[in-house]
Design a protein around this motif. Structure first.
Motif, PDB file in Angstrom:
ATOM      1  N   THR A 119      12.820   1.243   6.333  1.00  0.00           N
ATOM      2  CA  THR A 119      11.681   0.960   5.459  1.00  0.00           C
ATOM      3  C   THR A 119      12.110   0.551   4.053  1.00  0.00           C
ATOM      4  OG1 THR A 119      11.506   3.323   4.904  1.00  0.00           O
ATOM      5  CG2 THR A 119      10.178   2.511   6.750  1.00  0.00           C
ATOM      6  N   ASP A 120      13.309   0.946   3.639  1.00  0.00           N
ATOM      7  CA  ASP A 120      13.840   0.558   2.319  1.00  0.00           C
ATOM      8  C   ASP A 120      14.902  -0.511   2.534  1.00  0.00           C
ATOM      9  OD1 ASP A 120      14.795   0.304  -0.232  1.00  0.00           O
ATOM     10  OD2 ASP A 120      15.364   2.406  -0.486  1.00  0.00           O
ATOM     11  N   LYS A 121      14.454  -1.735   2.732  1.00  0.00           N
ATOM     12  CA  LYS A 121      15.388  -2.796   3.103  1.00  0.00           C
ATOM     13  C   LYS A 121      16.365  -3.123   1.983  1.00  0.00           C
ATOM     14  CE  LYS A 121      12.117  -4.800   6.385  1.00  0.00           C
ATOM     15  NZ  LYS A 121      12.728  -4.060   7.499  1.00  0.00           N
ATOM     16  N   ALA A 122      15.992  -2.863   0.732  1.00  0.00           N
ATOM     17  CA  ALA A 122      16.889  -3.148  -0.386  1.00  0.00           C
ATOM     18  C   ALA A 122      18.114  -2.246  -0.371  1.00  0.00           C
ATOM     19  CB  ALA A 122      16.133  -2.987  -1.706  1.00  0.00           C
ATOM     20  N   HIS A 123      18.004  -1.086   0.250  1.00  0.00           N
ATOM     21  CA  HIS A 123      19.129  -0.131   0.295  1.00  0.00           C
ATOM     22  C   HIS A 123      19.547   0.166   1.736  1.00  0.00           C
ATOM     23  CE1 HIS A 123      17.066   0.638  -3.604  1.00  0.00           C
ATOM     24  NE2 HIS A 123      18.315   0.683  -4.048  1.00  0.00           N
ATOM     25  N   ARG A 124      19.296  -0.769   2.610  1.00  0.00           N
ATOM     26  CA  ARG A 124      19.607  -0.582   4.023  1.00  0.00           C
ATOM     27  C   ARG A 124      21.109  -0.388   4.225  1.00  0.00           C
ATOM     28  NH1 ARG A 124      21.301  -3.718   8.211  1.00  0.00           N
ATOM     29  NH2 ARG A 124      20.473  -3.246  10.287  1.00  0.00           N
ATOM     30  N   LEU A 125      21.466   0.582   5.092  1.00  0.00           N
ATOM     31  CA  LEU A 125      22.870   0.898   5.350  1.00  0.00           C
ATOM     32  C   LEU A 125      23.350   0.427   6.716  1.00  0.00           C
ATOM     33  CD1 LEU A 125      22.992   4.530   3.888  1.00  0.00           C
ATOM     34  CD2 LEU A 125      23.900   2.441   2.856  1.00  0.00           C
ATOM     35  N   GLY A 126      22.455  -0.069   7.561  1.00  0.00           N
ATOM     36  CA  GLY A 126      22.890  -0.552   8.868  1.00  0.00           C
ATOM     37  C   GLY A 126      22.025   0.006   9.983  1.00  0.00           C
ATOM     38  N   SER A 127      22.603   0.050  11.183  1.00  0.00           N
ATOM     39  CA  SER A 127      21.908   0.542  12.378  1.00  0.00           C
ATOM     40  C   SER A 127      22.525   1.863  12.816  1.00  0.00           C
ATOM     41  CB  SER A 127      21.996  -0.479  13.518  1.00  0.00           C
ATOM     42  OG  SER A 127      21.240  -1.633  13.219  1.00  0.00           O
ATOM     43  N   LEU A 128      21.667   2.788  13.199  1.00  0.00           N
ATOM     44  CA  LEU A 128      22.082   4.108  13.663  1.00  0.00           C
ATOM     45  C   LEU A 128      21.580   4.290  15.086  1.00  0.00           C
ATOM     46  CD1 LEU A 128      23.119   7.026  13.367  1.00  0.00           C
ATOM     47  CD2 LEU A 128      20.992   7.578  12.140  1.00  0.00           C
ATOM     48  N   ALA A 129      22.494   4.261  16.062  1.00  0.00           N
ATOM     49  CA  ALA A 129      22.148   4.441  17.467  1.00  0.00           C
ATOM     50  C   ALA A 129      22.043   5.925  17.783  1.00  0.00           C
ATOM     51  CB  ALA A 129      23.185   3.785  18.365  1.00  0.00           C
ATOM     52  N   ASP A 155      13.846  10.939   6.798  1.00  0.00           N
ATOM     53  CA  ASP A 155      14.349  10.087   5.724  1.00  0.00           C
ATOM     54  C   ASP A 155      15.444   9.126   6.178  1.00  0.00           C
ATOM     55  OD1 ASP A 155      12.602  11.078   3.898  1.00  0.00           O
ATOM     56  OD2 ASP A 155      14.047  12.345   2.840  1.00  0.00           O
ATOM     57  N   LEU A 156      16.068   9.390   7.318  1.00  0.00           N
ATOM     58  CA  LEU A 156      17.100   8.466   7.795  1.00  0.00           C
ATOM     59  C   LEU A 156      16.529   7.083   8.056  1.00  0.00           C
ATOM     60  CD1 LEU A 156      19.216  10.705  10.201  1.00  0.00           C
ATOM     61  CD2 LEU A 156      19.955   9.677   8.041  1.00  0.00           C
ATOM     62  N   ASN A 157      15.248   7.003   8.377  1.00  0.00           N
ATOM     63  CA  ASN A 157      14.653   5.703   8.674  1.00  0.00           C
ATOM     64  C   ASN A 157      14.404   4.873   7.415  1.00  0.00           C
ATOM     65  OD1 ASN A 157      11.617   4.381  10.125  1.00  0.00           O
ATOM     66  ND2 ASN A 157      13.708   3.719  10.527  1.00  0.00           N
ATOM     67  N   LYS A 158      14.594   5.469   6.253  1.00  0.00           N
ATOM     68  CA  LYS A 158      14.471   4.673   5.037  1.00  0.00           C
ATOM     69  C   LYS A 158      15.597   3.659   4.925  1.00  0.00           C
ATOM     70  CE  LYS A 158      12.030   8.147   2.247  1.00  0.00           C
ATOM     71  NZ  LYS A 158      12.118   9.022   1.041  1.00  0.00           N
ATOM     72  N   GLN A 159      16.823   4.089   5.222  1.00  0.00           N
ATOM     73  CA  GLN A 159      17.992   3.227   4.999  1.00  0.00           C
ATOM     74  C   GLN A 159      18.661   2.756   6.288  1.00  0.00           C
ATOM     75  OE1 GLN A 159      19.565   6.210   1.960  1.00  0.00           O
ATOM     76  NE2 GLN A 159      20.265   4.282   1.062  1.00  0.00           N
ATOM     77  N   TYR A 160      18.211   3.265   7.413  1.00  0.00           N
ATOM     78  CA  TYR A 160      18.805   2.851   8.689  1.00  0.00           C
ATOM     79  C   TYR A 160      17.741   2.287   9.621  1.00  0.00           C
ATOM     80  CZ  TYR A 160      23.374   5.063   7.915  1.00  0.00           C
ATOM     81  OH  TYR A 160      24.619   5.397   7.446  1.00  0.00           O
ATOM     82  N   ASP A 161      18.106   1.226  10.321  1.00  0.00           N
ATOM     83  CA  ASP A 161      17.375   0.866  11.528  1.00  0.00           C
ATOM     84  C   ASP A 161      17.750   1.909  12.581  1.00  0.00           C
ATOM     85  OD1 ASP A 161      16.688  -1.389  10.112  1.00  0.00           O
ATOM     86  OD2 ASP A 161      17.827  -2.783  11.358  1.00  0.00           O
ATOM     87  N   LEU A 162      16.784   2.624  13.120  1.00  0.00           N
ATOM     88  CA  LEU A 162      17.060   3.614  14.154  1.00  0.00           C
ATOM     89  C   LEU A 162      16.989   2.936  15.516  1.00  0.00           C
ATOM     90  CD1 LEU A 162      15.001   6.655  12.805  1.00  0.00           C
ATOM     91  CD2 LEU A 162      17.400   6.064  12.378  1.00  0.00           C
TER      92      LEU A 162
END
Length: 565
Positions: A119-129, A155-162
């Motif tokens: 949801t926070d694409k400006a601070h996205r950290l990548g994908s979390l499988a 909160d993990l969904n802020k910076q990660y694509d789950l």
């Protein structure tokens, strides 16, 4: 609740128990993909050599499924509006993968996945499988579990694509299903009866494997790890972060072993042993179960005014041993409950994790004192009632065939009757209360497909291994064994609840911190607290609260209790 179902955890990963055994199936099956390739084990080197011939990893995105409100209630999403809004912003797709990575020109199958974008694409950290364990557990909806607003992982969904996915052989991915063929056995068993059940187990294992040996032979942890790397490629990620629990704590290190340079951040919970032989698995888990029973006895001694079994742990254990013997000699039955209450019920209740101790101790007391045909209240609550009919459209949450195949295709342990029976008899002597719950049979007896063992190697790719000091499902020592084999950092949870690190708020905060910063910020956490007394309510957190509400299955790697159940 039927005692057969309650006891079904005892011989996980396969349901091989004193009362019911359902390890496999007959030669009839439904399958969504056939193949003509042969089973083969491939190493990291051969994976690299064949990767040049693999066609492009392209994810075919499509509309996500729609679930009724009844289904959402059943699978644990009571906030229908939130779930539907999350599903509307999610992506659902399939990815083609080779059935046999050593023969990419042969048959291909599909793997289903979901993506819940950051949801926070400006601070996205990548994908979390994410993987829930099993093996054979569906991870398709696991991103939505993590992102639920009331969960400490939201909160993990802020910076990660789950990223959720159904491993090959599971759910919406290509599957093959052996028809169920249960093999019955009494709760206490003689050697002659055990030999009869062993012969039946050999038959159903062979029939199941022969249903579609080309496909079933390729249901391995190594291949699922390779599928996961194709998901990474299809997502366009240089590196993939990963969280897995239970069997997912084996898949993670196998992926890290094959693709160390592709790992972003990895955390695995309730850690598997680095050499998951089923004979060793059963033996070590049985010993841990009896140790945890001793903790329960000490806890019960603090509340002798309530339970009346003694004021010391030793006195409680002696009293419960006497109760077990009495129930074996004089089983009890109650009107309307289809259960014969023999000493196996004492073993079952004595194997429960600490959130259930108040209920289990009350069951002990009621069984000791019950004289009439009417079930006492706690006994009726735990064992009574008819199972609810699941709603139409319920998504598959597990696949028993995949569970069995993945284990048996990688199991290098002994499979003969004599060694399993001798080990079981020794456990009955050493573990007098709970030893009877362990498997008296090798679950993979007669499995005819080649064993494809994995040898893990030490490397320095990121990895946190969280073990639970008092857990009996994934034994704490396995955490340190895995670290010695592969490296990484250990994190100790001071509880006995399988997979609780993402539900206990004080622990989940460290998981979130790690995926954000690369550092967990501590070497451990308290986890789920031991109940403060007989009237203690369920602990906080969706999963651990459920564990505290009712005496239930505790099958570990078995798909009957996934981490998000």
């Amino acid at each position: 609740m039927n005692l057969r179902r309650l006891l079904a955890w005892t011989a996980a990963p396969l349901a091989v128990v004193g009362s019911t055994l359902t390890p496999g199936g007959t030669a009839t099956a439904t399958t969504t993909a056939s193949t003509t390739s042969t089973a083969s084990a491939t190493t990291a080197a051969s994976t690299a050599s064949t990767s040049q011939t693999l066609r492009h990893a392209r994810i075919d995105w499509h509309a996500c499924p729609d679930y009724s409100d009844d289904v959402l209630d059943w699978i644990g999403f009571p906030d229908h509006a939130w779930f539907k809004a999350a599903m509307n912003r999610a992506d659902c797709g399939t990815l083609d993968v080779p059935l046999d990575y050593a023969d990419p020109s042969g048959r291909w199958i599909s793997v289903a996945l979901t993506r819940l974008p950051a949801t926070d694409k400006a601070h996205r950290l990548g994908s979390l499988a994410l993987n829930p364990g099993g093996p054979g557990g569906s991870g398709y909806l696991m991103p939505f579990r993590f992102a639920q607003p009331d969960r400490p992982t939201a909160d993990l969904n802020k910076q990660y694509d789950l990223i959720g996915f159904d491993p090959r052989g599971v759910g919406s991915s290509t599957t093959v299903d052996c028809a169920e063929d249960g093999v019955g056995a009494p709760p206490t068993i003689t050697e002659a009866e055990a030999r009869r059940v062993y012969a039946q187990l050999v038959r159903v294992n062979q029939e199941c494997a022969s249903t579609d040996p080309e496909f079933i032979g390729q249901l391995t942890t190594q291949n699922i790890a390779r599928d996961l790397d194709r998901i990474r490629t299809g997502l366009g990620e240089r590196r993939l972060s990963y969280y897995g629990v239970s069997w997912g704590s084996w898949l993670g290190p196998v992926y890290r072993n094959l693709f160390p340079s592709k790992v972003g951040r990895m955390w695995v919970d309730s850690v598997a042993p680095p050499d998951p032989r089923l004979d060793t698995f059963v033996a070590e888990r049985a010993a841990a179960t009896e140790r945890d029973f001793s903790r329960m006895a000490t806890w019960m001694a603090r509340f002798d005014d309530t339970y009346g079994f003694g004021t010391t742990g030793s006195q409680v254990k002696a009293s419960l041993t006497a109760l077990q013997r009495d129930l074996d000699a004089h089983p009890k039955e109650f009107t309307g409950i289809p259960v014969v209450f023999d000493g196996s019920v004492v073993a079952l209740a004595g194997s429960q994790p600490s959130p259930v101790w108040p209920q289990a101790a009350q069951v002990f007391a009621e069984l000791r004192d019950a004289t009439g045909p009417i079930a006492p209240p706690e006994v009726a609550e735990v064992f009574g009632g008819e199972p609810m009919e699941p709603p139409a459209g319920l998504p598959a949450r597990s696949n028993p065939t995949a569970n069995q195949a993945i284990f048996c295709n990688g199991d290098g342990g002994a499979r003969d009757f004599e060694s399993a029976w001798d080990a079981y008899q020794e456990r009955l002597r050493r573990l007098p209360i709970t030893g009877r719950l362990s498997s008296f049979l090798p679950p993979c007896a007669g499995w005819p497909l080649p064993v494809q063992e994995v040898r893990l190697r030490f490397n320095r790719a990121p990895l946190v291994l969280s073990g639970h000091r008092y857990e009996s499902v994934s034994v704490y020592r396995w955490t340190h064994d895995m670290k010695a084999a592969v490296g990484g950092t250990t994190f100790t949870v001071e509880d006995d609840v399988h997979g609780s690190v993402i539900d206990a708020p004080d622990c989940a905060a460290h998981v979130v911190a790690y995926f954000r910063t690369g550092k967990p910020g501590a070497s451990g956490c308290q986890g789920v607290p031991v109940p403060t007394g007989p009237d203690a309510g369920p602990p906080a957190g969706p999963q651990v609260a459920q564990a505290g509400r009712s005496m239930t299955l505790t099958p570990g790697w078995s798909v009957e209790r996934l981490p998000f159940d």
